[in-house]
Design a protein around this motif. Structure first.
Motif, mmCIF file in Angstrom:
data_model
loop_
_atom_site.group_PDB
_atom_site.id
_atom_site.type_symbol
_atom_site.label_atom_id
_atom_site.label_comp_id
_atom_site.label_asym_id
_atom_site.label_seq_id
_atom_site.Cartn_x
_atom_site.Cartn_y
_atom_site.Cartn_z
ATOM 1 N N ILE A 131 11.500 8.107 7.678
ATOM 2 C CA ILE A 131 11.202 7.510 6.386
ATOM 3 C C ILE A 131 12.114 6.313 6.177
ATOM 4 C CG2 ILE A 131 11.097 7.905 3.893
ATOM 5 C CD1 ILE A 131 10.727 10.899 4.507
ATOM 6 N N ALA A 132 11.523 5.208 5.729
ATOM 7 C CA ALA A 132 12.294 4.005 5.458
ATOM 8 C C ALA A 132 13.419 4.329 4.480
ATOM 9 C CB ALA A 132 11.384 2.915 4.892
ATOM 10 N N THR A 133 14.621 3.902 4.818
ATOM 11 C CA THR A 133 15.808 4.219 4.025
ATOM 12 C C THR A 133 15.615 3.910 2.553
ATOM 13 O OG1 THR A 133 17.232 3.853 5.925
ATOM 14 C CG2 THR A 133 18.279 3.726 3.764
ATOM 15 N N GLU A 134 15.073 2.744 2.253
ATOM 16 C CA GLU A 134 14.925 2.335 0.859
ATOM 17 C C GLU A 134 13.874 3.138 0.099
ATOM 18 O OE1 GLU A 134 12.166 -0.233 3.306
ATOM 19 O OE2 GLU A 134 14.251 0.389 3.505
ATOM 20 N N GLN A 135 13.096 3.950 0.808
ATOM 21 C CA GLN A 135 12.068 4.756 0.158
ATOM 22 C C GLN A 135 12.305 6.260 0.331
ATOM 23 O OE1 GLN A 135 8.792 2.351 2.028
ATOM 24 N NE2 GLN A 135 8.004 2.449 -0.058
ATOM 25 N N MET A 136 13.477 6.632 0.829
ATOM 26 C CA MET A 136 13.786 8.051 1.022
ATOM 27 C C MET A 136 13.747 8.759 -0.338
ATOM 28 S SD MET A 136 14.398 10.529 3.106
ATOM 29 C CE MET A 136 14.879 9.858 4.683
ATOM 30 N N VAL A 175 14.464 11.785 9.049
ATOM 31 C CA VAL A 175 15.344 10.771 9.612
ATOM 32 C C VAL A 175 15.157 9.483 8.813
ATOM 33 C CG1 VAL A 175 15.932 9.440 11.676
ATOM 34 C CG2 VAL A 175 15.096 11.794 11.919
ATOM 35 N N GLU A 176 16.264 8.960 8.263
ATOM 36 C CA GLU A 176 16.214 7.662 7.589
ATOM 37 C C GLU A 176 16.176 6.575 8.645
ATOM 38 O OE1 GLU A 176 18.849 6.640 4.383
ATOM 39 O OE2 GLU A 176 19.125 8.765 3.901
ATOM 40 N N VAL A 177 15.294 5.598 8.441
ATOM 41 C CA VAL A 177 15.169 4.513 9.408
ATOM 42 C C VAL A 177 15.132 3.164 8.708
ATOM 43 C CG1 VAL A 177 13.973 5.919 11.136
ATOM 44 C CG2 VAL A 177 12.639 4.662 9.448
ATOM 45 N N ARG A 178 15.509 2.148 9.442
ATOM 46 C CA ARG A 178 15.325 0.772 8.989
ATOM 47 C C ARG A 178 14.015 0.306 9.591
ATOM 48 N NH1 ARG A 178 20.542 -2.600 10.159
ATOM 49 N NH2 ARG A 178 19.210 -4.147 9.174
ATOM 50 N N GLY A 217 10.987 -1.865 10.679
ATOM 51 C CA GLY A 217 10.732 -3.246 11.078
ATOM 52 C C GLY A 217 9.324 -3.674 10.710
ATOM 53 N N HIS A 218 8.372 -2.769 10.867
ATOM 54 C CA HIS A 218 6.980 -3.077 10.568
ATOM 55 C C HIS A 218 6.201 -1.760 10.542
ATOM 56 C CE1 HIS A 218 3.246 -5.309 10.430
ATOM 57 N NE2 HIS A 218 2.775 -4.468 11.336
ATOM 58 N N GLY A 219 5.216 -1.679 9.715
ATOM 59 C CA GLY A 219 4.341 -0.504 9.697
ATOM 60 C C GLY A 219 4.493 0.323 8.444
ATOM 61 N N HIS A 220 3.937 1.504 8.491
ATOM 62 C CA HIS A 220 3.939 2.409 7.347
ATOM 63 C C HIS A 220 5.366 2.821 6.973
ATOM 64 C CE1 HIS A 220 -0.249 2.346 7.879
ATOM 65 N NE2 HIS A 220 -0.493 3.569 8.299
ATOM 66 N N PRO A 221 5.579 3.187 5.708
ATOM 67 C CA PRO A 221 6.919 3.608 5.290
ATOM 68 C C PRO A 221 7.327 4.971 5.857
ATOM 69 C CG PRO A 221 5.394 3.755 3.457
ATOM 70 C CD PRO A 221 4.655 3.096 4.587
ATOM 71 N N VAL A 222 6.351 5.733 6.367
ATOM 72 C CA VAL A 222 6.639 7.038 6.976
ATOM 73 C C VAL A 222 5.923 7.116 8.317
ATOM 74 C CG1 VAL A 222 6.403 9.552 6.761
ATOM 75 C CG2 VAL A 222 6.790 8.155 4.710
ATOM 76 N N PHE A 223 6.641 7.572 9.323
ATOM 77 C CA PHE A 223 6.041 7.883 10.618
ATOM 78 C C PHE A 223 6.308 9.361 10.869
ATOM 79 C CE2 PHE A 223 6.256 8.483 15.221
ATOM 80 C CZ PHE A 223 5.015 7.997 15.589
ATOM 81 N N ILE A 259 5.632 12.888 -1.781
ATOM 82 C CA ILE A 259 6.581 11.772 -1.848
ATOM 83 C C ILE A 259 5.916 10.434 -2.141
ATOM 84 C CG2 ILE A 259 8.289 12.976 -0.433
ATOM 85 C CD1 ILE A 259 7.501 11.212 1.925
ATOM 86 N N GLY A 260 4.595 10.431 -2.282
ATOM 87 C CA GLY A 260 3.894 9.230 -2.700
ATOM 88 C C GLY A 260 3.859 8.109 -1.681
ATOM 89 N N LEU A 261 4.012 8.435 -0.403
ATOM 90 C CA LEU A 261 4.018 7.413 0.641
ATOM 91 C C LEU A 261 2.919 7.683 1.662
ATOM 92 C CD1 LEU A 261 7.881 7.225 1.257
ATOM 93 C CD2 LEU A 261 6.477 5.635 -0.077
ATOM 94 N N THR A 262 2.401 6.611 2.236
ATOM 95 C CA THR A 262 1.386 6.710 3.277
ATOM 96 C C THR A 262 2.073 6.821 4.630
ATOM 97 O OG1 THR A 262 -0.139 5.381 1.969
ATOM 98 C CG2 THR A 262 -0.605 5.569 4.321
#
Length: 108
Positions: A8-13, A46-49, A51-57, A88-91
């Motif tokens: 999950i993107a750090t800023e959207q955790m 896992v918090e991630v930075r 680079g491109h793509g969905h906010p959650v993988f 969590i409201g994320l795609t």
């Protein structure tokens, strides 16, 4: 196995409470749909930075079994996608990887 890892993107955790709710959904899906033993289910965030793509993988690794048919896996991924969006409201982009027993070497 199965192992469910959500990057999950750090800023959207989301808050811990939301992750606990999502963990419950993941556990329920793994035990009900994938018929996994509770002791074998792992859910990891896992918090991630990004680079491109969905906010959650979401990456799901599981043991290949005859009862885990494409239809079952489709049900699982649809339900997981719904749970992630609801909790969590994320795609998410979801990818599942099956491993035969002969290709799994594990401990604990």
């Amino acid at each position: 196995m199965p192992n469910v890892t959500l990057y999950i993107a750090t800023e959207q955790m989301p808050a811990t409470e939301k992750l606990i709710e999502l963990s419950g959904d993941c556990i329920e899906l793994c035990t009900r749909v994938l018929q996994a033993a509770l002791k074998n289910v792992h859910v990891i965030y896992v918090e991630v930075r990004r680079g491109h793509g969905h906010p959650v993988f979401a990456e799901v690794q599981y043991r290949l079994e005859t009862f885990r048919t494409p239809q079952v896996m489709n049900e699982f991924t649809e339900a997981l996608d719904s749970a992630i969006l609801r909790r969590i409201g994320l795609t998410a982009r979801i990818r599942c990887f099956a491993y035969s027993t002969a290709n799994i070497h594990a401990r604990n």
